[in-house]
Enzyme design. Structure first.
Site, PDB file in Angstrom:
ATOM      1  N   LYS A  84       7.944  15.175 -22.372  1.00  0.00           N
ATOM      2  CA  LYS A  84       6.602  15.277 -22.961  1.00  0.00           C
ATOM      3  C   LYS A  84       5.647  14.514 -22.046  1.00  0.00           C
ATOM      4  O   LYS A  84       5.352  13.342 -22.254  1.00  0.00           O
ATOM      5  CB  LYS A  84       6.605  14.708 -24.384  1.00  0.00           C
ATOM      6  CG  LYS A  84       5.359  15.048 -25.185  1.00  0.00           C
ATOM      7  CD  LYS A  84       5.535  14.651 -26.635  1.00  0.00           C
ATOM      8  CE  LYS A  84       4.286  14.898 -27.451  1.00  0.00           C
ATOM      9  NZ  LYS A  84       3.988  16.349 -27.604  1.00  0.00           N
ATOM     10  N   ARG A  85       5.206  15.203 -21.022  1.00  0.00           N
ATOM     11  CA  ARG A  85       4.400  14.605 -19.948  1.00  0.00           C
ATOM     12  C   ARG A  85       2.972  15.123 -20.007  1.00  0.00           C
ATOM     13  O   ARG A  85       2.742  16.315 -20.278  1.00  0.00           O
ATOM     14  CB  ARG A  85       5.027  14.936 -18.598  1.00  0.00           C
ATOM     15  CG  ARG A  85       4.292  14.365 -17.388  1.00  0.00           C
ATOM     16  CD  ARG A  85       5.102  14.593 -16.136  1.00  0.00           C
ATOM     17  NE  ARG A  85       4.397  14.249 -14.913  1.00  0.00           N
ATOM     18  CZ  ARG A  85       4.291  13.035 -14.406  1.00  0.00           C
ATOM     19  NH1 ARG A  85       4.836  12.025 -15.057  1.00  0.00           N
ATOM     20  NH2 ARG A  85       3.649  12.808 -13.273  1.00  0.00           N
TER      21      ARG A  85
END
Length: 357
Positions: A174-175
């Site tokens: 989850k960047r």
């Protein structure tokens, strides 16, 4: 609520917590700032989480806190963001932040990013010379796709932008940079008059929304795309899978063709922000009868009973804030700790298929 110019504010934010957790200390919201030349602003080098805290009769309760924070650590590991943060420290910080906020319900946003060493600045793509900074903020957030969407559903479209491929940018992390792809999806949908867009993977199979996983109901079977369809392994997705098993509903992970969206009996999104939201049309084609359907209604009912603390969850899904020890009584407390080195004990494990927003 939605307009073709896509500029309508679509999520209510009635209150923001006036303190932020930063590298082991609490600071004022207005002091949570970064330098304009920070690596994260130029190269998207951040990982983050979205976590909901629900109002219950037992007080505020954070939903699947440890699972979210473990995914946070996993994302950091994938991007070689070596730090000394532990799972317990992050969970304790989130709980203490909710206590200090005074809010019965809120949305928590942990974020870890590459900042700037002002004494010895580095400006290149190489992220390693840049120090890490970790923050957790909190605010009261309304229904992500609108208050009426939980019952009435939303109108969506299939995006012309494909979901990023897993070997170009890891979809399992989850960047922040990944969400540039999501923004293209979301902006296109809003400008078409839709609430949300659905992205296909590089093979043309259904992947996910701009910030949600997707489920399809055909007959009495529920389907959802597998991790191989370049999806984020959603926490709410995993919760719904377990709820289906609890209800005796057949649930399968399968690749899904675009055309299947048009002939499904029911479609719905899941995410921390969107929770469980029905989809009433895709590309202006009505899904089923245009309602949420009995299976979605059952899943929603059980999900919200669990998040309100009214029904036992399949696992330890709720962390009741008022039942946790004060931060000052924990062994680590909240003194500032170095984020520069990680030990084997603090290194997170890899993702599991079970573990979105």
């Amino acid at each position: 609520m939605f307009s073709k110019d896509g500029k309508v504010k679509d999520v209510r934010t009635p209150r923001v917590c006036d303190v932020v957790w930063h590298d082991g200390e609490f600071i004022n919201w207005n002091d949570a700032k970064v330098h304009v030349m920070s690596h994260v602003l130029h190269y998207g080098s951040s990982i983050f989480e979205g976590i909901r805290c629900y109002s219950t009769k037992q007080g505020p309760a954070v939903f699947r806190l440890r699972e979210h924070m473990q995914r946070f650590l996993n994302s950091a590991k994938i991007y070689r963001m070596d730090h000394a943060l532990t799972l317990d420290q992050l969970c304790d910080a989130a709980v203490e932040l909710v206590k200090r906020s005074g809010m019965d319900q809120c949305y928590l946003r942990p974020i870890l990013f590459r900042s700037l060493d002002e004494g010895h600045p580095a400006f290149g793509v190489n992220p390693f010379p840049n120090p890490l900074a970790c923050y957790i903020g909190a605010w009261d957030w309304g229904k992500y796709l609108g208050d009426e969407a939980i019952e009435q559903g939303v109108d969506v479209c299939v995006s012309t932008w494909n979901r990023l491929t897993p070997n170009s940018m890891p979809a399992m992390a989850k960047r922040g940079a990944n969400y540039m792809n999501s923004q293209l999806n979301k902006m296109e949908a809003l400008q078409k008059g839709s609430a949300e867009g659905i992205a296909l993977d590089d093979r043309g199979y259904v992947s996910e929304g701009s910030g949600e996983n997707i489920f399809l109901v055909t007959g009495d079977v529920v389907l959802t795309p597998p991790l191989s369809s370049s999806i984020l392994p959603g926490i709410t997705r995993d919760s719904v899978i377990q709820i289906c098993q609890e209800l005796g509903i057949t649930i399968k992970e399968r690749t899904i063709q675009r055309a299947a969206l048009y002939v499904a009996d029911v479609l719905f999104f899941t995410a921390t922000a969107a929770e469980v939201t029905p989809i009433r049309s895709v590309d202006r084609i009505t899904v089923g009868s245009g309602g949420r359907g009995p299976i979605t209604a059952k899943i929603q009912k059980l999900f919200f009973e669990i998040t309100k603390g009214e029904r036992k969850a399949p696992g330890d899904w709720l962390t009741y804030v008022n039942q946790q020890k004060d931060a000052s009584s924990t062994p680590e407390g909240f003194t500032r700790r170095s984020l520069e080195t990680a030990t084997e004990d603090t290194a997170p494990i890899l993702f599991t298929a079970a573990a979105r927003d």
